[in-house]
Design a protein around this motif. Sequence first.
Motif, PDB file in Angstrom:
ATOM      1  N   ASN A 270       0.850  -1.185   0.000  1.00 32.98           N
ATOM      2  CA  ASN A 270       0.000   0.000   0.000  1.00 32.98           C
ATOM      3  C   ASN A 270       0.890   1.240   0.000  1.00 32.98           C
ATOM      4  OD1 ASN A 270      -1.875   1.860   2.329  1.00 32.98           O
ATOM      5  ND2 ASN A 270      -2.467   1.528   0.215  1.00 32.98           N
ATOM      6  N   ILE A 271       0.794   2.058  -1.051  1.00 31.11           N
ATOM      7  CA  ILE A 271       1.673   3.226  -1.168  1.00 31.11           C
ATOM      8  C   ILE A 271       0.918   4.537  -0.949  1.00 31.11           C
ATOM      9  CG2 ILE A 271       3.394   2.102  -2.632  1.00 31.11           C
ATOM     10  CD1 ILE A 271       2.050   3.350  -5.050  1.00 31.11           C
ATOM     11  N   VAL A 272      -0.396   4.531  -1.116  1.00 26.28           N
ATOM     12  CA  VAL A 272      -1.206   5.724  -0.841  1.00 26.28           C
ATOM     13  C   VAL A 272      -2.453   5.279  -0.087  1.00 26.28           C
ATOM     14  CG1 VAL A 272      -2.562   7.614  -1.815  1.00 26.28           C
ATOM     15  CG2 VAL A 272      -0.392   6.972  -2.885  1.00 26.28           C
ATOM     16  N   ASP A 273      -2.729   5.971   1.011  1.00 28.99           N
ATOM     17  CA  ASP A 273      -3.917   5.672   1.817  1.00 28.99           C
ATOM     18  C   ASP A 273      -4.508   6.990   2.290  1.00 28.99           C
ATOM     19  OD1 ASP A 273      -5.870   4.749   3.480  1.00 28.99           O
ATOM     20  OD2 ASP A 273      -4.607   3.319   4.557  1.00 28.99           O
ATOM     21  N   VAL A 274      -5.677   7.340   1.772  1.00 29.59           N
ATOM     22  CA  VAL A 274      -6.319   8.596   2.149  1.00 29.59           C
ATOM     23  C   VAL A 274      -7.513   8.352   3.077  1.00 29.59           C
ATOM     24  CG1 VAL A 274      -5.609   9.729   0.016  1.00 29.59           C
ATOM     25  CG2 VAL A 274      -7.842   8.616   0.111  1.00 29.59           C
ATOM     26  N   LYS A 275      -7.660   7.131   3.572  1.00 27.47           N
ATOM     27  CA  LYS A 275      -8.779   6.818   4.455  1.00 27.47           C
ATOM     28  C   LYS A 275      -8.561   7.463   5.818  1.00 27.47           C
ATOM     29  CE  LYS A 275     -11.462   2.995   6.373  1.00 27.47           C
ATOM     30  NZ  LYS A 275     -11.577   1.514   6.494  1.00 27.47           N
ATOM     31  N   PRO A 276      -9.487   8.309   6.268  1.00 27.03           N
ATOM     32  CA  PRO A 276      -9.328   8.932   7.587  1.00 27.03           C
ATOM     33  C   PRO A 276      -9.663   7.952   8.702  1.00 27.03           C
ATOM     34  CG  PRO A 276     -11.386   9.629   6.595  1.00 27.03           C
ATOM     35  CD  PRO A 276     -10.707   8.760   5.581  1.00 27.03           C
ATOM     36  N   ALA A 277      -9.215   8.281   9.909  1.00 26.64           N
ATOM     37  CA  ALA A 277      -9.517   7.423  11.060  1.00 26.64           C
ATOM     38  C   ALA A 277     -11.019   7.344  11.292  1.00 26.64           C
ATOM     39  CB  ALA A 277      -8.803   7.962  12.300  1.00 26.64           C
ATOM     40  N   ASN A 278     -11.692   8.439  11.072  1.00 29.87           N
ATOM     41  CA  ASN A 278     -13.147   8.484  11.177  1.00 29.87           C
ATOM     42  C   ASN A 278     -13.714   8.769   9.789  1.00 29.87           C
ATOM     43  OD1 ASN A 278     -15.822   8.790  11.814  1.00 29.87           O
ATOM     44  ND2 ASN A 278     -15.521  10.461  13.291  1.00 29.87           N
ATOM     45  N   MET A 279     -14.520   7.846   9.267  1.00 30.52           N
ATOM     46  CA  MET A 279     -15.034   7.999   7.901  1.00 30.52           C
ATOM     47  C   MET A 279     -15.932   9.221   7.747  1.00 30.52           C
ATOM     48  SD  MET A 279     -13.814   5.850   5.753  1.00 30.52           S
ATOM     49  CE  MET A 279     -14.981   5.685   4.411  1.00 30.52           C
ATOM     50  N   GLU A 280     -16.411   9.778   8.840  1.00 34.40           N
ATOM     51  CA  GLU A 280     -17.211  10.990   8.747  1.00 34.40           C
ATOM     52  C   GLU A 280     -16.366  12.193   8.343  1.00 34.40           C
ATOM     53  OE1 GLU A 280     -19.248  11.560  12.394  1.00 34.40           O
ATOM     54  OE2 GLU A 280     -20.569   9.819  12.150  1.00 34.40           O
ATOM     55  N   ASP A 281     -15.052  12.061   8.509  1.00 35.78           N
ATOM     56  CA  ASP A 281     -14.141  13.144   8.130  1.00 35.78           C
ATOM     57  C   ASP A 281     -13.691  13.042   6.673  1.00 35.78           C
ATOM     58  OD1 ASP A 281     -14.279  14.044  10.752  1.00 35.78           O
ATOM     59  OD2 ASP A 281     -12.564  12.821  11.377  1.00 35.78           O
ATOM     60  N   LEU A 282     -14.205  12.069   5.949  1.00 37.81           N
ATOM     61  CA  LEU A 282     -13.802  11.879   4.554  1.00 37.81           C
ATOM     62  C   LEU A 282     -14.298  13.043   3.686  1.00 37.81           C
ATOM     63  CD1 LEU A 282     -12.498   9.871   2.499  1.00 37.81           C
ATOM     64  CD2 LEU A 282     -14.790   8.964   2.139  1.00 37.81           C
ATOM     65  N   THR A 283     -13.375  13.678   2.980  1.00 38.92           N
ATOM     66  CA  THR A 283     -13.725  14.834   2.147  1.00 38.92           C
ATOM     67  C   THR A 283     -13.455  14.608   0.667  1.00 38.92           C
ATOM     68  OG1 THR A 283     -11.533  15.809   2.527  1.00 38.92           O
ATOM     69  CG2 THR A 283     -13.317  16.459   4.032  1.00 38.92           C
ATOM     70  N   GLU A 284     -12.622  13.636   0.317  1.00 43.81           N
ATOM     71  CA  GLU A 284     -12.321  13.376  -1.088  1.00 43.81           C
ATOM     72  C   GLU A 284     -11.931  11.923  -1.279  1.00 43.81           C
ATOM     73  OE1 GLU A 284      -8.866  15.355  -2.682  1.00 43.81           O
ATOM     74  OE2 GLU A 284      -7.802  15.259  -0.780  1.00 43.81           O
ATOM     75  N   VAL A 285     -12.079  11.447  -2.506  1.00 42.50           N
ATOM     76  CA  VAL A 285     -11.703  10.078  -2.852  1.00 42.50           C
ATOM     77  C   VAL A 285     -10.805  10.101  -4.086  1.00 42.50           C
ATOM     78  CG1 VAL A 285     -13.772   9.045  -1.866  1.00 42.50           C
ATOM     79  CG2 VAL A 285     -13.771   9.755  -4.256  1.00 42.50           C
ATOM     80  N   ILE A 286     -10.070   9.018  -4.265  1.00 37.83           N
ATOM     81  CA  ILE A 286      -9.204   8.867  -5.442  1.00 37.83           C
ATOM     82  C   ILE A 286     -10.065   8.474  -6.632  1.00 37.83           C
ATOM     83  CG2 ILE A 286      -7.277   7.570  -6.424  1.00 37.83           C
ATOM     84  CD1 ILE A 286      -6.306   7.133  -3.501  1.00 37.83           C
ATOM     85  N   THR A 287      -9.867   9.135  -7.755  1.00 28.87           N
ATOM     86  CA  THR A 287     -10.688   8.858  -8.940  1.00 28.87           C
ATOM     87  C   THR A 287      -9.902   8.228 -10.083  1.00 28.87           C
ATOM     88  OG1 THR A 287     -10.314  11.128  -9.711  1.00 28.87           O
ATOM     89  CG2 THR A 287     -12.306  10.722  -8.405  1.00 28.87           C
ATOM     90  N   SER A 288      -8.592   8.460 -10.139  1.00 32.39           N
ATOM     91  CA  SER A 288      -7.790   7.906 -11.231  1.00 32.39           C
ATOM     92  C   SER A 288      -6.319   7.958 -10.827  1.00 32.39           C
ATOM     93  CB  SER A 288      -8.012   8.707 -12.522  1.00 32.39           C
ATOM     94  OG  SER A 288      -7.263   8.172 -13.591  1.00 32.39           O
ATOM     95  N   ALA A 289      -5.519   7.048 -11.377  1.00 32.39           N
ATOM     96  CA  ALA A 289      -4.084   7.018 -11.080  1.00 32.39           C
ATOM     97  C   ALA A 289      -3.334   6.467 -12.278  1.00 32.39           C
ATOM     98  CB  ALA A 289      -3.799   6.171  -9.833  1.00 32.39           C
ATOM     99  N   GLU A 290      -2.152   7.015 -12.512  1.00 27.40           N
ATOM    100  CA  GLU A 290      -1.348   6.539 -13.642  1.00 27.40           C
ATOM    101  C   GLU A 290       0.139   6.776 -13.390  1.00 27.40           C
ATOM    102  OE1 GLU A 290      -0.985   8.103 -18.055  1.00 27.40           O
ATOM    103  OE2 GLU A 290      -2.541   6.588 -17.921  1.00 27.40           O
TER     104      GLU A 290
END
Length: 510
Positions: free
Chosen positions: A269-289
């Motif tokens: 796992n090289i990128v993890d944007v999951k917050p400790a509390n999912m209620e604090d989630l403000t953005e998600v990954i949409t594409s990677a290259e």
Amino acid sequence: DGGDEVMTAVGPPPPLDWKFSQVFGERAAGEEVQEVDIISAIEFDKTGDHLATGDRGGRVVLFERTDTKDHGCHRKDLESMDCSRIQHPEFRYKTEFQSHDPEFDYLKSLEIEEKINKIRWCQTTNSAQFLLSTNDKTIKCWKVQEKVKKICEMNVAPSKSMGNGIVGGSRVSASSKLHTANGGCIDKPFNFLSNDFSSPPFGISSLHLPVVITSHETSLVARCRRVYGHAHDYHINSISINSDGETFISADDLRINLWNLEINSQSFNIVDVKPANMEDLTEVITSAEFHPSCCNMLAYSSSKGLIRLIDLRQSALCDTHSKLFEEHEAPGSKSFFADIIASISDVKFAKDGRHMLSRDYMTLKLWDINMDSGPVATFQVHEYLRPKLCDLYENDSIFDKFECCISGDGLRLATGSYSNLFRVFGCSEGSTEATTLETTKNPMRRQIQTPPRSTRSLGTLPRVIKRDNSGVDINGPPFDFTTKLLHLAWHPTENSLACAASNSLYMYYA
């Protein structure tokens, strides 16, 4: 110097004249399209001689180019190269196979669709084609190879063999004896099942080598080499193969994993944007290259309209980015739908690795990786839809994810729109090319119905260009939001486009 003056005088290339080439899976008038037949992924290989599509039924269909093959007419081919006539690109159906099947996650009580989300070609080895395909949860590596040889005149006579044991053929024994399923022979003095490896009574001379015959009839065989699974809790939206040819990444809404092509039992796992509390989630990954030439660099986009460039040499877990690309909005211009339409659905690197192309709901943006202050050019894809954003939100069309592509020479960009239209823009300095085409056998017919293009306004920076084409389709027929061109691919070396309109694959060239 003088060379620079000549280049300045030449100016941007003229707009391309697009022509219809081929269509596969053309629909008859009034024919109903099955959901499983709708194309959901499309990709050229690096040579451009092979094309792969995936559909919602989990199938992968391969096409190969036929007009570039050598048919022995060397002189005619050389003469045609000097001729101004553009060679007509031709592809033919090659094979298809079932890549994914519907599954059910019993732990989460979740159905997993068989729909192919992405396809990526791997390096070719010994005339065999390798590619990766993925659905929402599982990535598979496939090997597609032509079988042209068959073995005959085996030492074992198939007519007398039973089970999978060692049996004798007509050359072994003249008398007919009963052979058991495990290879033993009744009333035979020599025991085949013993540990005695001495020569049998009938001698070695009765054995002969099998004969390998090359047949003119070739058969294509697709075989799943590896399955990369159980690494994503959320839906996979991207896979990208590294320039080192050994590793690839897979991205879902919250994480990006790094894999070795030879190892399917573990990933990093090289990128993890999951917050400790999912209620604090403000953005998600949409594409990677991955970067096309620097194996340590990759870019990923988010639902906030941001693109992050990361360097794998900085740390094992890339919590921080090396560069952040975003376009700052003018004060007071934010609307209710601003956050939704800012979400980037696709990001692509140009072949030179210097520029990136991103697609959000309304625009295409061209970025210079050395300039993170903003895009160097913005292209309006369907600005006429802005007054209809409320209706698009009501029918969920505002969440459609359009892909984008860039030509091999980096001079033009393309992306899809509604009513099976697609747009081609010139991105070289001074270019005014902005063509609207329709995925039919007459792609330019849309141009006849449109008034001349209005003059485009240029931004304050000489290289920051805003292309507004808002008046192009305003007088045209009503737009059908149920027919949308989400997936298209540009040939890596030629001006040729492959577009997926529902279950049909259209090919164009210029």
